[in-house]
Design a protein around this motif. Structure first.
Motif, short mmCIF file in Angstrom:
data_model
loop_
_atom_site.label_atom_id
_atom_site.label_comp_id
_atom_site.label_asym_id
_atom_site.label_seq_id
_atom_site.Cartn_x
_atom_site.Cartn_y
_atom_site.Cartn_z
N LEU A 341 0.85 -1.19 0.00
CA LEU A 341 0.00 0.00 0.00
C LEU A 341 0.89 1.24 0.00
CD1 LEU A 341 -2.71 1.59 0.51
CD2 LEU A 341 -2.21 1.31 2.95
N GLN A 342 0.51 2.21 -0.83
CA GLN A 342 1.18 3.51 -0.83
C GLN A 342 0.21 4.57 -0.32
OE1 GLN A 342 3.27 4.49 -4.56
NE2 GLN A 342 2.83 2.40 -5.24
N PHE A 343 0.69 5.41 0.58
CA PHE A 343 -0.05 6.61 0.96
C PHE A 343 0.65 7.75 0.24
CE2 PHE A 343 -1.75 9.68 4.25
CZ PHE A 343 -3.08 9.45 3.93
N TYR A 344 0.01 8.24 -0.82
CA TYR A 344 0.70 8.93 -1.90
C TYR A 344 0.28 10.40 -2.01
CZ TYR A 344 2.74 9.19 -6.63
OH TYR A 344 3.49 9.50 -7.73
N LEU A 345 1.30 11.26 -2.07
CA LEU A 345 1.10 12.67 -2.38
C LEU A 345 2.32 13.12 -3.18
CD1 LEU A 345 -0.39 15.43 -2.03
CD2 LEU A 345 1.00 15.77 0.01
N MET A 346 2.18 13.16 -4.51
CA MET A 346 3.29 13.44 -5.42
C MET A 346 4.31 12.29 -5.42
SD MET A 346 2.36 16.28 -6.72
CE MET A 346 3.81 16.92 -7.56
N SER A 347 4.55 11.72 -4.26
CA SER A 347 5.42 10.56 -4.11
C SER A 347 4.93 9.81 -2.86
CB SER A 347 6.88 10.97 -3.96
OG SER A 347 7.05 11.77 -2.81
#
Length: 437
Positions: A341-347
């Motif tokens: 799982l990624q918690f993503y904001l720009m990266s």
């Protein structure tokens, strides 16, 4: 009369998807397949392969490639969920099928099997090229191997190849090992290096080459060794699956039942591996194996059950998703240890490997980073042989409100102490200065 015709067309357009035995995400094997042939004799000469598909619930519709009534769709709805091209010599399809129609069919998420041979037409070659493989440009060439050929009394030339160089993947071929070599006689192809979605599932040996078997070599062959693919597969980004081979005879009853003795091997097999090879491979192509689905995506704060509209920085949250794999008859829990799982904001600000409970439930918990903005929960799962999963959901993250900060911040204690010590010192200094003699 005109009004009745309009009503009839409208009803057909509404009920046609339900009348067709179409692909369903809840039952991926409930499918209708169009089989295009050069000659109806192929229907009987390759009956073992067709019967294996029918026994697994597929509805096969056999038509000649030059039938003027053939069509893949009607009234904007596809009539079939898979297409088998057993018509290598066809120069032009009749009806409403052409190269563009086949490519659009695949682009719509449908599956395709292409079988060519030494008489492959330019049309079949173009379809294969669009799918990411290139057959040998010489129309008279065949794959030749002087060391890995099949020893046979009736097939004496070295174009009759016995290959056992399979891709190692249980999801593609199943857990049961294919012991006998697979017989091949046809044209080889190479993979387009610019297409990363194509895989060789059956390769030629290092001693093989592609050339005209009836003439002497005047120039070095363009295709040699393990670069020659005998059978290739493609899984498109939309999870459509394609099988490509340069030998239509590989599917024939003759090679399914034939014994095989590979040159240089002391073992003689009573039956070739062709039937097992294509039975297992067709299960993968038609999504009876390696087909994943994700359901019940949830996220919430730790200790709660309801999904919030937004999170605050430094909140503790939990994320969960259920992943299942189609077994051919039912959905079974998918078990793996590499779903992330990624918690993503720009990266990715958070990257967590999801733990599973062996029943298909994947979950994790983490603290929201000390950064506010519009984040995304992202699961991008791609694994050899499996349909890809792409899950994404946006969620805002806000900073603390003015009344949510701590009254006294521990990190600021030294500054608090410095201020109070300064005030105390000033008070003592003033008292001493005023009252001392």
């Amino acid at each position: 009369m005109g009004k009745l015709w309009v009503i009839f067309v409208a009803l057909i357009s509404i009920f046609l998807p339900f009348l067709c035995n179409s692909f369903s995400p809840e039952s991926p094997t409930d499918r209708r397949v169009l089989v295009l042939l050069d000659d109806f004799a192929i229907k009987s000469s390759h009956s073992l392969y067709f019967n294996s598909l029918k026994s697994r619930g597929f509805d096969l519709d056999f038509k000649l490639a030059d039938d003027p009534k053939i069509a893949l769709q009607r009234y904007g709805q596809y009539l079939y969920d898979a297409l088998i091209l057993f018509c290598p010599s066809t120069e032009r399809f009749r009806g409403s099928i052409d190269l563009a129609a086949i490519i659009n069919f695949v682009d719509s998420g449908h599956d395709l099997i292409i079988a060519a041979d030494a008489n492959a037409s330019d049309l079949i070659r173009e379809v294969a090229t669009e799918c990411g493989v290139d057959f040998d440009e010489d129309p008279l060439s065949m794959v030749i191997d002087h060391t890995s050929y099949a020893v046979s009394e009736t097939e004496g030339d070295h174009t009759f190849i016995a290959s056992d160089d399979f891709i190692k993947s249980d999801v593609i071929f199943g857990s049961k090992k294919i012991d006998a070599p697979v017989l091949f006689q046809g044209i080889g192809h190479s993979l387009n290096p610019a297409n990363s979605l194509v895989l060789k599932v059956l390769s030629a040996s290092p001693s093989a080459y592609s050339a005209n078997p009836k003439s002497k070599l005047s120039t070095p062959p363009l295709l040699t060794g393990s670069a020659i693919s005998l059978v290739s597969i493609v899984q498109a980004r939309n999870n459509a699956r394609i099988l490509i081979t340069g030998s239509l005879s590989m599917f024939s009853n003759r090679l399914f039942r034939s014994g095989v003795h590979k040159s240089g091997s002391p073992t003689k097999h009573e039956k070739s591996g062709n039937e097992q090879f294509f039975t297992e491979l067709s299960k993968w192509v038609f999504h009876e194996r390696g087909h994943l689905k994700a359901v019940n995506v949830k996220h919430h704060k730790v200790g709660e059950t309801n999904e919030p509209a937004l999170y605050r920085i430094n909140d503790e949250l939990e994320y969960s998703v259920e992943i299942y794999e189609w077994s051919g008859t039912s959905w079974e829990p998918y078990i793996a240890d590499d779903v992330q799982l990624q918690f993503y904001l720009m990266s990715p600000y958070v990257l967590k490997t999801l733990s599973n409970n062996k029943n298909g439930l994947y979950s994790t918990s983490f603290k929201v980073p000390d950064v506010y903005g519009v984040f995304q929960f992202k699961v991008e799962y791609q694994k050899l042989g499996y349909t890809s999963l792409s899950l994404s959901k946006q969620i805002p993250v806000r900073p603390y409100r003015h009344n949510e900060y701590e009254r006294f911040i521990p990190a600021a204690y030294p500054y608090y102490g410095a201020a109070f010590s300064m005030m105390t010192g000033f008070f003592i200094f003033s008292f001493v200065h005023l009252y001392s003699k």
